[in-house]
Design a protein around this motif. Structure first.
Motif, PDB file in Angstrom:
ATOM      1  N   ALA A   1      41.221 106.405  17.321  1.00  0.00           N
ATOM      2  CA  ALA A   1      40.264 105.302  17.222  1.00  0.00           C
ATOM      3  C   ALA A   1      38.833 105.834  17.207  1.00  0.00           C
ATOM      4  CB  ALA A   1      40.447 104.331  18.383  1.00  0.00           C
ATOM      5  N   LYS A   2      38.095 105.449  16.195  1.00  0.00           N
ATOM      6  CA  LYS A   2      36.704 105.874  16.084  1.00  0.00           C
ATOM      7  C   LYS A   2      35.783 105.029  16.954  1.00  0.00           C
ATOM      8  CE  LYS A   2      37.259 107.685  11.448  1.00  0.00           C
ATOM      9  NZ  LYS A   2      36.914 107.530  10.037  1.00  0.00           N
ATOM     10  N   ASP A   3      36.275 103.898  17.443  1.00  0.00           N
ATOM     11  CA  ASP A   3      35.449 103.006  18.256  1.00  0.00           C
ATOM     12  C   ASP A   3      35.772 103.086  19.747  1.00  0.00           C
ATOM     13  OD1 ASP A   3      37.937 101.782  17.900  1.00  0.00           O
ATOM     14  OD2 ASP A   3      37.098  99.763  17.929  1.00  0.00           O
ATOM     15  N   ALA A   4      36.510 104.095  20.167  1.00  0.00           N
ATOM     16  CA  ALA A   4      36.803 104.284  21.591  1.00  0.00           C
ATOM     17  C   ALA A   4      35.623 104.984  22.253  1.00  0.00           C
ATOM     18  CB  ALA A   4      38.071 105.109  21.772  1.00  0.00           C
ATOM     19  N   MET A   5      35.203 104.433  23.393  1.00  0.00           N
ATOM     20  CA  MET A   5      34.072 104.987  24.122  1.00  0.00           C
ATOM     21  C   MET A   5      34.514 105.274  25.556  1.00  0.00           C
ATOM     22  SD  MET A   5      31.294 104.206  21.844  1.00  0.00           S
ATOM     23  CE  MET A   5      29.923 104.397  22.885  1.00  0.00           C
ATOM     24  N   ILE A   6      33.959 106.343  26.156  1.00  0.00           N
ATOM     25  CA  ILE A   6      34.319 106.719  27.525  1.00  0.00           C
ATOM     26  C   ILE A   6      33.073 107.095  28.321  1.00  0.00           C
ATOM     27  CG2 ILE A   6      36.657 107.495  26.981  1.00  0.00           C
ATOM     28  CD1 ILE A   6      35.591 110.393  27.056  1.00  0.00           C
ATOM     29  N   CYS A   7      33.202 106.984  29.644  1.00  0.00           N
ATOM     30  CA  CYS A   7      32.168 107.504  30.543  1.00  0.00           C
ATOM     31  C   CYS A   7      32.670 108.859  31.065  1.00  0.00           C
ATOM     32  CB  CYS A   7      31.912 106.529  31.691  1.00  0.00           C
ATOM     33  SG  CYS A   7      33.220 106.480  32.924  1.00  0.00           S
ATOM     34  N   SER A   8      31.927 109.468  31.953  1.00  0.00           N
ATOM     35  CA  SER A   8      32.329 110.791  32.452  1.00  0.00           C
ATOM     36  C   SER A   8      33.577 110.731  33.345  1.00  0.00           C
ATOM     37  CB  SER A   8      31.178 111.446  33.215  1.00  0.00           C
ATOM     38  OG  SER A   8      30.884 110.720  34.380  1.00  0.00           O
ATOM     39  N   PHE A   9      33.976 109.528  33.769  1.00  0.00           N
ATOM     40  CA  PHE A   9      35.199 109.366  34.552  1.00  0.00           C
ATOM     41  C   PHE A   9      36.363 108.899  33.678  1.00  0.00           C
ATOM     42  CE2 PHE A   9      31.872 109.087  37.740  1.00  0.00           C
ATOM     43  CZ  PHE A   9      32.355 109.932  38.714  1.00  0.00           C
ATOM     44  N   GLU A  10      36.150 108.856  32.369  1.00  0.00           N
ATOM     45  CA  GLU A  10      37.145 108.441  31.378  1.00  0.00           C
ATOM     46  C   GLU A  10      37.449 106.956  31.379  1.00  0.00           C
ATOM     47  OE1 GLU A  10      40.534 110.881  30.112  1.00  0.00           O
ATOM     48  OE2 GLU A  10      39.966 112.238  31.736  1.00  0.00           O
ATOM     49  N   CYS A  11      36.592 106.142  31.998  1.00  0.00           N
ATOM     50  CA  CYS A  11      36.746 104.703  31.822  1.00  0.00           C
ATOM     51  C   CYS A  11      36.625 104.475  30.320  1.00  0.00           C
ATOM     52  CB  CYS A  11      35.660 103.947  32.574  1.00  0.00           C
ATOM     53  SG  CYS A  11      35.680 104.267  34.356  1.00  0.00           S
ATOM     54  N   THR A  12      37.471 103.631  29.774  1.00  0.00           N
ATOM     55  CA  THR A  12      37.581 103.514  28.321  1.00  0.00           C
ATOM     56  C   THR A  12      37.315 102.084  27.877  1.00  0.00           C
ATOM     57  OG1 THR A  12      39.221 105.289  28.347  1.00  0.00           O
ATOM     58  CG2 THR A  12      39.139 103.916  26.376  1.00  0.00           C
ATOM     59  N   PHE A  13      36.428 101.953  26.899  1.00  0.00           N
ATOM     60  CA  PHE A  13      36.056 100.655  26.346  1.00  0.00           C
ATOM     61  C   PHE A  13      35.904 100.779  24.841  1.00  0.00           C
ATOM     62  CE2 PHE A  13      34.420 100.908  30.657  1.00  0.00           C
ATOM     63  CZ  PHE A  13      34.895  99.732  31.209  1.00  0.00           C
ATOM     64  N   CYS A  14      36.027  99.660  24.142  1.00  0.00           N
ATOM     65  CA  CYS A  14      35.775  99.670  22.700  1.00  0.00           C
ATOM     66  C   CYS A  14      34.267  99.575  22.467  1.00  0.00           C
ATOM     67  CB  CYS A  14      36.513  98.521  22.011  1.00  0.00           C
ATOM     68  SG  CYS A  14      35.890  96.870  22.389  1.00  0.00           S
ATOM     69  N   ALA A  15      33.822  99.999  21.302  1.00  0.00           N
ATOM     70  CA  ALA A  15      32.398 100.017  20.983  1.00  0.00           C
ATOM     71  C   ALA A  15      31.783  98.621  21.019  1.00  0.00           C
ATOM     72  CB  ALA A  15      32.179 100.662  19.618  1.00  0.00           C
ATOM     73  N   VAL A  16      32.537  97.602  20.625  1.00  0.00           N
ATOM     74  CA  VAL A  16      32.008  96.238  20.647  1.00  0.00           C
ATOM     75  C   VAL A  16      31.670  95.831  22.079  1.00  0.00           C
ATOM     76  CG1 VAL A  16      32.569  93.812  20.228  1.00  0.00           C
ATOM     77  CG2 VAL A  16      33.125  95.532  18.509  1.00  0.00           C
ATOM     78  N   CYS A  17      32.571  96.078  23.017  1.00  0.00           N
ATOM     79  CA  CYS A  17      32.299  95.736  24.415  1.00  0.00           C
ATOM     80  C   CYS A  17      31.117  96.552  24.964  1.00  0.00           C
ATOM     81  CB  CYS A  17      33.539  95.944  25.280  1.00  0.00           C
ATOM     82  SG  CYS A  17      34.804  94.665  25.041  1.00  0.00           S
ATOM     83  N   VAL A  18      31.067  97.837  24.620  1.00  0.00           N
ATOM     84  CA  VAL A  18      29.977  98.689  25.101  1.00  0.00           C
ATOM     85  C   VAL A  18      28.634  98.180  24.599  1.00  0.00           C
ATOM     86  CG1 VAL A  18      28.961 101.005  24.945  1.00  0.00           C
ATOM     87  CG2 VAL A  18      31.394 100.743  25.428  1.00  0.00           C
ATOM     88  N   ASP A  19      28.573  97.826  23.329  1.00  0.00           N
ATOM     89  CA  ASP A  19      27.306  97.398  22.721  1.00  0.00           C
ATOM     90  C   ASP A  19      26.934  95.966  23.077  1.00  0.00           C
ATOM     91  OD1 ASP A  19      27.085  99.878  21.507  1.00  0.00           O
ATOM     92  OD2 ASP A  19      27.935  99.202  19.613  1.00  0.00           O
ATOM     93  N   GLN A  20      27.890  95.055  23.014  1.00  0.00           N
ATOM     94  CA  GLN A  20      27.570  93.637  23.135  1.00  0.00           C
ATOM     95  C   GLN A  20      27.697  93.072  24.542  1.00  0.00           C
ATOM     96  OE1 GLN A  20      29.795  91.472  20.179  1.00  0.00           O
ATOM     97  NE2 GLN A  20      28.962  92.675  18.506  1.00  0.00           N
ATOM     98  N   ILE A  21      28.443  93.726  25.402  1.00  0.00           N
ATOM     99  CA  ILE A  21      28.670  93.175  26.743  1.00  0.00           C
ATOM    100  C   ILE A  21      28.142  94.105  27.836  1.00  0.00           C
ATOM    101  CG2 ILE A  21      30.447  92.472  28.407  1.00  0.00           C
ATOM    102  CD1 ILE A  21      32.139  91.644  25.929  1.00  0.00           C
ATOM    103  N   LEU A  22      28.439  95.388  27.715  1.00  0.00           N
ATOM    104  CA  LEU A  22      28.125  96.330  28.791  1.00  0.00           C
ATOM    105  C   LEU A  22      26.744  96.968  28.693  1.00  0.00           C
ATOM    106  CD1 LEU A  22      31.594  98.107  28.977  1.00  0.00           C
ATOM    107  CD2 LEU A  22      30.765  96.165  30.317  1.00  0.00           C
ATOM    108  N   SER A  23      26.096  96.862  27.542  1.00  0.00           N
ATOM    109  CA  SER A  23      24.772  97.470  27.328  1.00  0.00           C
ATOM    110  C   SER A  23      24.766  98.958  27.657  1.00  0.00           C
ATOM    111  CB  SER A  23      23.699  96.741  28.150  1.00  0.00           C
ATOM    112  OG  SER A  23      23.620  95.394  27.770  1.00  0.00           O
ATOM    113  N   ASN A  24      25.850  99.637  27.288  1.00  0.00           N
ATOM    114  CA  ASN A  24      26.017 101.076  27.501  1.00  0.00           C
ATOM    115  C   ASN A  24      25.940 101.473  28.976  1.00  0.00           C
ATOM    116  OD1 ASN A  24      26.596 103.713  26.684  1.00  0.00           O
ATOM    117  ND2 ASN A  24      24.440 104.247  26.561  1.00  0.00           N
ATOM    118  N   VAL A  25      26.425 100.589  29.852  1.00  0.00           N
ATOM    119  CA  VAL A  25      26.501 100.891  31.279  1.00  0.00           C
ATOM    120  C   VAL A  25      27.943 100.679  31.719  1.00  0.00           C
ATOM    121  CG1 VAL A  25      25.758 100.224  33.595  1.00  0.00           C
ATOM    122  CG2 VAL A  25      24.114 100.212  31.714  1.00  0.00           C
ATOM    123  N   CYS A  26      28.574 101.743  32.185  1.00  0.00           N
ATOM    124  CA  CYS A  26      29.951 101.614  32.678  1.00  0.00           C
ATOM    125  C   CYS A  26      29.946 100.729  33.915  1.00  0.00           C
ATOM    126  CB  CYS A  26      30.529 102.983  33.006  1.00  0.00           C
ATOM    127  SG  CYS A  26      32.205 102.881  33.700  1.00  0.00           S
TER     128      CYS A  26
END
Length: 102
Positions: A19-44
């Protein structure tokens, strides 16, 4: 080695190993790019760290058997939708600090 979790923790969208839209933090919490951009504001929501694109593990052996065949992705689904009220509070506490300053 990364677990390559199979879904977005918030919306439960499938995120296969390639998946090209899989995003992770340094603890490997995993979110899709849509959630990261539209909901989480790049904050785990779990650690307050930033999120980055998850690397894609080679699907076949090119070097030293370091591939999905030898090291398959995790099948453990972690689905814990973000408490949006708590996350909004977290965002206000961080006041737009970039990940490197948190």
């Amino acid at each position: 080695m990364l677990a390559l979790r199979p879904t977005c923790e918030h919306c439960n969208k499938a995120l296969p190993p390639d998946a090209k839209d899989a995003m992770i933090c340094s603890f490997e919490c995993t979110f899709c790019a849509v959630c990261v951009d539209q909901i989480l504001s790049n904050v785990c929501p779990n650690c307050a760290g930033g999120l980055t694109h998850r690397p894609i593990r080679p699907s076949r052996n090119f070097v030293n058997h370091n591939c999905l065949e030898q090291y398959p992705a995790s099948s453990e689904i972690i689905h814990k939708p973000v408490d949006l009220k708590k996350h909004k509070l977290l965002l206000s506490m961080l006041k737009g600090l970039a990940p490197e300053f948190r």
